[in-house]
Each structure stands twice: as C-alpha cells, then as structure tokens.
Design a protein around this motif. Structure first.
Motif, mmCIF file in Angstrom:
data_model
loop_
_atom_site.group_PDB
_atom_site.id
_atom_site.type_symbol
_atom_site.label_atom_id
_atom_site.label_comp_id
_atom_site.label_asym_id
_atom_site.label_seq_id
_atom_site.Cartn_x
_atom_site.Cartn_y
_atom_site.Cartn_z
ATOM 1 N N HIS A 1 -30.728 -8.334 16.830
ATOM 2 C CA HIS A 1 -31.836 -7.523 17.348
ATOM 3 C C HIS A 1 -33.116 -8.321 17.121
ATOM 4 O O HIS A 1 -33.471 -8.625 15.976
ATOM 5 C CB HIS A 1 -31.903 -6.183 16.630
ATOM 6 C CG HIS A 1 -33.180 -5.432 16.865
ATOM 7 N ND1 HIS A 1 -33.482 -4.815 18.058
ATOM 8 C CD2 HIS A 1 -34.255 -5.222 16.049
ATOM 9 C CE1 HIS A 1 -34.662 -4.243 17.972
ATOM 10 N NE2 HIS A 1 -35.169 -4.479 16.768
ATOM 11 N N ILE A 2 -33.799 -8.674 18.202
ATOM 12 C CA ILE A 2 -35.021 -9.482 18.120
ATOM 13 C C ILE A 2 -36.182 -8.653 18.632
ATOM 14 O O ILE A 2 -36.146 -8.133 19.756
ATOM 15 C CB ILE A 2 -34.863 -10.790 18.911
ATOM 16 C CG1 ILE A 2 -33.743 -11.627 18.283
ATOM 17 C CG2 ILE A 2 -36.166 -11.577 18.921
ATOM 18 C CD1 ILE A 2 -33.439 -12.910 19.020
ATOM 19 N N VAL A 3 -37.203 -8.534 17.807
ATOM 20 C CA VAL A 3 -38.319 -7.647 18.109
ATOM 21 C C VAL A 3 -39.217 -8.212 19.196
ATOM 22 O O VAL A 3 -39.584 -7.504 20.143
ATOM 23 C CB VAL A 3 -39.129 -7.364 16.828
ATOM 24 C CG1 VAL A 3 -40.366 -6.524 17.146
ATOM 25 C CG2 VAL A 3 -38.260 -6.661 15.777
ATOM 26 N N HIS A 4 -39.594 -9.480 19.107
ATOM 27 C CA HIS A 4 -40.559 -10.084 20.041
ATOM 28 C C HIS A 4 -39.945 -10.168 21.444
ATOM 29 O O HIS A 4 -38.906 -10.818 21.634
ATOM 30 C CB HIS A 4 -40.941 -11.471 19.552
ATOM 31 C CG HIS A 4 -42.076 -12.086 20.303
ATOM 32 N ND1 HIS A 4 -41.924 -12.645 21.559
ATOM 33 C CD2 HIS A 4 -43.396 -12.238 19.983
ATOM 34 C CE1 HIS A 4 -43.085 -13.116 21.975
ATOM 35 N NE2 HIS A 4 -43.988 -12.879 21.039
ATOM 36 N N PRO A 5 -40.547 -9.539 22.463
ATOM 37 C CA PRO A 5 -39.937 -9.502 23.796
ATOM 38 C C PRO A 5 -39.707 -10.886 24.390
ATOM 39 O O PRO A 5 -38.654 -11.140 25.005
ATOM 40 C CB PRO A 5 -40.946 -8.696 24.629
ATOM 41 C CG PRO A 5 -41.743 -7.922 23.640
ATOM 42 C CD PRO A 5 -41.804 -8.772 22.409
ATOM 43 N N GLY A 6 -40.675 -11.782 24.239
ATOM 44 C CA GLY A 6 -40.528 -13.117 24.813
ATOM 45 C C GLY A 6 -39.400 -13.898 24.168
ATOM 46 O O GLY A 6 -38.595 -14.540 24.865
ATOM 47 N N LEU A 7 -39.336 -13.866 22.852
ATOM 48 C CA LEU A 7 -38.250 -14.568 22.160
ATOM 49 C C LEU A 7 -36.911 -13.928 22.498
ATOM 50 O O LEU A 7 -35.915 -14.635 22.701
ATOM 51 C CB LEU A 7 -38.483 -14.538 20.649
ATOM 52 C CG LEU A 7 -37.415 -15.252 19.811
ATOM 53 C CD1 LEU A 7 -37.366 -16.736 20.141
ATOM 54 C CD2 LEU A 7 -37.659 -15.044 18.316
ATOM 55 N N ARG A 8 -36.882 -12.607 22.602
ATOM 56 C CA ARG A 8 -35.628 -11.935 22.938
ATOM 57 C C ARG A 8 -35.119 -12.386 24.297
ATOM 58 O O ARG A 8 -33.925 -12.680 24.457
ATOM 59 C CB ARG A 8 -35.818 -10.409 22.930
ATOM 60 C CG ARG A 8 -34.505 -9.664 23.104
ATOM 61 C CD ARG A 8 -34.688 -8.172 23.339
ATOM 62 N NE ARG A 8 -33.428 -7.477 23.239
ATOM 63 C CZ ARG A 8 -32.486 -7.474 24.184
ATOM 64 N NH1 ARG A 8 -32.671 -8.129 25.324
ATOM 65 N NH2 ARG A 8 -31.354 -6.805 23.997
#
Length: 386
Positions: free
Chosen positions: A349-356
C-alpha cells in the motif's frame, strides 16, 4: 465496558505486551501452536528482547491487535522501519525515486518476520475471517496515515492474502524461491531415482566429495542443543554474515533465547571433524515443512554447503515425514539439486499517488518477467521426463 460486538484496534509497541496464548491462538487459527515456527510468539519475542528487532535497529514494533467485545480476533505483526534492510524484497529503487522527487520514503510500515524470507500469513485470525483480515489491512493504512509513513508492505504472504489485498486495492509483487517437495520418498535414493541419470550421478559425487576427508554430520535438536553448539554455530554465522552483508542481523543472545524457548522446532545440521565442528546450517521445523535459514563455515570444503543446506535437509525431511524443504531466498543453483521454482508474494500500500502509479506500472512488467522466468526454469529441472 466493551459492547459484545464492538470492534477495537490497539497498536502494541512490543510482542511482550500481547499475551503469548492470545498471539499463538491467532497465529494458529485457534490452536496452541502455529504450523509455521516463525509465527510463534517466542520467535518474535526473541528478536525483540535480544535487541535484534527494535527501534534502535530500525525495526520498531507496531503490532496491530484487533478485538471484538474484548476478545482478540485478529493480529498483524508490524514494524515501523527507517530502512529496507533485512527484508529480502527489495524496494530501494522505490525509495530512491521518491527521495529524488523531494519526498520521503521512510518511515514505512513493514509486516514481516524480520530477517526471515519464508512465506507465512501476516493477517492472523482465529477463524480465517475475510472481514477480519480486510479490517487489519485497513487498520494498517490508517496507522500509516497517523504516523506519516509512506507505505505499508507485507512480504512473503500466502496466495490467499494476495487475493484479499488485491481486492483492497493494494499492489501485488511476485518473486521466485526454490523449494523441494517430498513425493512420499522413503530414502534419499528414492528421490535420486526421479532425476535424470546425469544429474543423479552429479548429486552422488557432490555428496561423496563433501565428506571425503572423513567429516561426520550431526543433527542436533531439542534438548540435545547446548550453548556449546550455539557458540560453534554463531562463529559460522558471523563468518558468512560478515563476508556477505558486512554486519549480520542476529546477535548471539537471539540464538540462546530461541534455543531455550523453542528447541523442539530447531535442528542444527553440523559438520564435524573429529571433536571439532567446522560448519553448520540452522533449520526450523514446521508442521510439514523444514525451513533452512542460516549457514556458515570455518573451512572451505568443496560441496559442503550443498551437503549441509540441501541434501541433509532432504534427508531430515524424509526421515521425519515432512512434505517440503524451503531453502531460503534466491539461488538458481538449487534447481539442479532437485529444488523447483515457486512464486513468492508480497503486497504493498503506497500513499503517494505518483509513486503508487509508477510502482504499479513497474510491477505489471516485473510479474510478467517472473512468470516467464519460472516457465523457463521449470523446463530445466533435473527430473526425468515422463
């Protein structure tokens, strides 16, 4: 007073703050002892109380305990981490990417058995409830927001937990390990008969040459384990760890603690020259699986690593009716020795939208590559063709 159906979530700063019977019941679906030794309360407690997995080493416990009406119903072993060492699922490139963009990857939350690349459930419940396991994932997401963590990762999870995480919109990552399967063999020679003639001869030669100087092999387990055995093994472990990693993760106290608490789930496979041990491999015994963990030596003997870590492990599994040997992370050299490729899984689960988005795109290509790799590897196993 807690209402009968009220759901509560508590974050525990140590394994010691959760009663052993509660932890083990959740880790074993209501039984007294988990099938997997790495899920035992005693194993996590030894890691933390020996100082191996603590805030000071970058592994700050944040175990999530879910209760209903005051009764524990779910557990997610979890750590707040300030680095990515000791995980065996590598996300350094993800950290570099967000750091270069001006963000921060650490701290992150990590659900795993520290320093242990063995598949085991991370969403622990008494009754395998889908609702409880999904709630645990949501609780981890909420905790990440509260702590300002960039992400939550659960590594070496079973296929069922991958499915649950996918439904919860977590990202899925695959990798490969090599495991040996016991097809009802009565002896090592029975296993050898399933191999191609050339491979069978190669394995026999390796076993013969590993012990050609008159070395003996001892299996030491249970009450036979002594501090002298651990002193010898720790010297092996430090030699290998110092050369491969620079700083081994486990200290001497950890081995004494697990020996005292769970000796019946440990077997040391040791090579002895007369009265002196010169090499050894540490294994943990599950209900149907032998888990190979650490190895080391003080003398360079050709093929001794293969003998102690792979062939003796097969011998032990056959002798004790175990279904599998999991020989640890990586190692395509295991393929020619009868260990077949299997998929390992992790969820993210990755919070930052761009990194996700970037990681999600990368993982599509990586999973495709892993699938292709495993097809190719499966075509090169040493087994006789039907």
């Amino acid at each position: 007073m807690t209402a009968p159906n009220e759901l509560t979530i508590a974050v525990h700063p140590s394994t010691a703050s959760i009663p052993k019977d509660q932890w083990n019941a959740l880790a074993s679906n209501g039984r007294t002892k988990p099938d997997n030794p790495f899920l035992e309360h005693d194993f996590f407690l030894a890691l933390e109380e020996s100082g191996c997995a603590t805030a000071q080493t970058g592994w700050q416990p944040q175990h999530i305990l879910l209760s209903r009406g005051g009764t524990p119903v779910g557990l997610m072993p979890l750590f707040l981490k300030s680095h990515s060492m000791g995980e065996y699922v590598f996300d350094h490139a993800w950290a570099d990417a967000i750091e270069r963009a001006g963000g921060h990857y650490y701290p992150k939350l990590q659900s795993s058995v520290p320093f242990t690349p063995a598949t085991a459930p991370k969403l622990l419940t008494r009754d395998c409830s889908l609702e409880t396991r999904t709630t645990l994932l949501g609780a981890a997401e909420t905790l990440a927001d509260r702590l300002g963590a960039s992400s939550v990762h659960a590594t070496f999870v079973p296929a069922e937990e991958e499915t649950i995480a996918r439904e919860a919109d977590w990202l899925i990552r695959h990798d490969t390990q090599f495991h040996w399967t016991n097809h009802g063999f009565a002896t090592f020679d029975d296993f050898l008969e399933t191999l191609q003639s050339r491979k069978r001869k190669a394995l026999r030669r390796e076993r013969r040459e590993a012990l050609i100087d008159g070395l003996d092999v001892d299996w030491v387990t249970g009450s036979d384990l002594t501090e002298a055995h651990w002193d010898a093994f720790y010297a092996f472990y430090m030699d290998t760890g110092g050369r491969k990693w620079g700083r081994p993760y486990l200290n001497r106290e950890f081995f004494s603690r697990i020996s005292e608490a769970m000796a019946d789930r440990i077997v040391l496979i040791l090579a002895r020259d007369g009265a002196d041990y010169i090499a050894g491999a540490l294994n943990f015994i599950g209900s149907d699986t032998l888990f190979g963990r650490n190895w080391g030596c003080l003398r360079d003997v050709p093929f001794l690593h293969f003998e102690l870590c792979y062939y003796q492990a097969i011998d032990f599994a056959i002798a004790h009716g175990l279904k599998r040997v999991e020989a640890g992370a990586q190692g395509e050299h295991k393929l020619s020795r009868g260990y077949a490729p299997v998929v390992t899984r992790s969820i993210h689960h990755i919070v930052h939208p761009g990194l996700r988005r970037a990681v999600a795109d990368y993982l599509v290509d990586e999973r495709r590559a892993i699938d292709h790799q495993n097809i190719v590897l499966s075509e090169h196993t040493p087994f006789r063709r039907a």
